[in-house]
Scaffold this motif. Structure first.
Motif, short mmCIF file in Angstrom:
data_model
loop_
_atom_site.label_atom_id
_atom_site.label_comp_id
_atom_site.label_asym_id
_atom_site.label_seq_id
_atom_site.Cartn_x
_atom_site.Cartn_y
_atom_site.Cartn_z
N LEU A 1 0.43 -1.33 0.44
CA LEU A 1 0.22 0.14 -0.13
C LEU A 1 0.72 1.56 -0.27
O LEU A 1 0.46 2.23 -0.07
CB LEU A 1 -1.02 0.07 1.33
N THR A 2 1.89 1.15 0.72
CA THR A 2 2.69 1.95 0.22
C THR A 2 3.03 2.82 -0.64
O THR A 2 2.97 3.34 -1.28
CB THR A 2 3.89 1.83 1.82
N SER B 1 1.03 3.55 -2.82
CA SER B 1 0.19 4.94 -3.13
C SER B 1 1.08 6.10 -3.35
O SER B 1 0.98 7.26 -4.28
CB SER B 1 -0.10 5.06 -1.44
#
Length: 354
Positions: A56-57, A60
């Motif tokens: 997710l990092t 994003s």
């Protein structure tokens, strides 16, 4: 020989890319499952947290690069160094003193500096083998050659796709020749064969692409000053060079030094599961299969009138996707058996018709 790649259609390229992405995601899941079985539930759950949040990092940060928040230079910096930022943070996260550091999770195994991981020398003593083993290895070598021929050249096609404004001519023959040289050396010293991969190849070209964001102002009838501002992102140029490839190769050699091996040993194996998720989803999420599937699910009034798929009947688009997914499913099933080496994608000459 590389000239035959002109007959490779989008059907084969999209199916192969979707298959490779699926395999990457499944390997990430397998990495996390092995953590549960080898280290226990606590380590398994922590590895899942690291892998998913790492994914997710990176996702994003790369999404910020194509957004309109902050200045272009800053969001471009975040997108370009997303992997570096995510890796440093989540490796450090696993070393936070207290309960997190106390969890016994798997980390990258290392050996001595500039030494093979197996108890042997650097050279494979192939001259000591009996002649019969040459003939035993020939069919497997032929299959690997065919796989590399297709895999590497499809990677070249995707890395030089239409959306990238490249100016220099393609170098399929020289690239394939270089692959042959490196594969020959790899066979002598007994290391994995280096070959181009579908997900990473276009990602590297994309990282070298210069994008500019323009504003399209659409006036409305709601009154004076009322307007709709839409960002238009255009790829203006590509920094066409091979320095970054060469530096990455040298960096891999550098990781064999003692100090960097110690640094590598601090990395949780779950980070690599997150990398598998990122690379796999990058291939699956941006594939033509996904694009066509989303098109079929859109409400008709919100579909852009210049969408090329509008010229094709929906049932034909659905049939096209179904054939591709059947091919993907068959290859994934074969990959889970001993016949995995037999997966080869012929450039099937299928075309869409109106």
């Amino acid at each position: 020989m590389c000239d035959y790649m002109r007959y490779a259609t989008d059907f084969s390229s999209e199916t192969f890319g979707f298959y490779v992405g699926t395999i990457y995601i499944s390997k990430g899941v397998e990495e996390l499952i092995s953590e549960f079985t080898s280290k226990g539930h606590t380590a398994g759950f922590m590895s899942c947290v690291i892998a998913i949040l790492y994914f997710l990092t990176i996702y994003s940060l790369e999404a910020i690069g194509s957004s309109t928040v902050w200045r272009p230079a800053f969001r471009g910096l975040l997108a370009d160094y997303a992997y570096v930022i995510g890796t440093i943070f989540w490796v450090g996260f696993s070393h936070i003193p207290g309960p997190l550091k106390a969890v016994d999770i798997s980390r990258v195994p290392i050996s001595k500096a500039f030494y093979p991981t197996q108890p042997r020398g650097w050279l494979i003593h192939f001259w000591e083998l009996d002649a019969k083993w040459i003939f035993v290895a020939l069919p497997f070598g032929f299959l690997i050659m065919l796989l590399f021929y297709y895999d590497h050249n499809v990677s070249s096609l995707t890395a030089q796709a239409r959306q990238f404004p490249l100016k220099k001519p393609a170098g399929f023959h020289w690239d394939f020749f270089l692959l042959g040289c490196t594969t020959f050396i790899s066979g002598i010293i007994g290391i994995p064969f280096p070959n181009g991969l579908v997900p990473q190849a276009p990602v590297h070209t994309d990282s070298l692409t210069v994008y500019e964001t323009d504003v399209r102002i659409v006036p409305t009838e709601e009154g004076e000053g009322a307007e709709i501002r839409r960002p238009i992102v255009k790829a203006t140029s590509v920094v066409e060079q091979r320095v970054s490839h060469f530096v990455m190769g040298l960096a891999i050699v550098g990781t064999m030094t003692g100090p960097l091996l110690i640094v590598l040993h601090t990395m949780p194996a779950a980070v690599f599961a997150g990398v598998f998720f990122i690379v796999g989803w990058g291939s699956v999420g941006s594939s033509g299969i996904m694009h066509k599937a989303i098109f079929l699910m859109l409400e008709d009034r919100f579909v852009q009138r210049d969408e090329p798929l509008l010229r094709v009947q929906n049932r034909k688009v659905l049939l096209w996707i179904a054939c591709q997914l059947i091919g993907v499913a068959a290859c994934v099933a074969i990959s889970e058996t001993i016949a995995a080496i037999g997966i080869l994608f012929p450039p099937v000459p299928l075309h869409q018709s109106d």
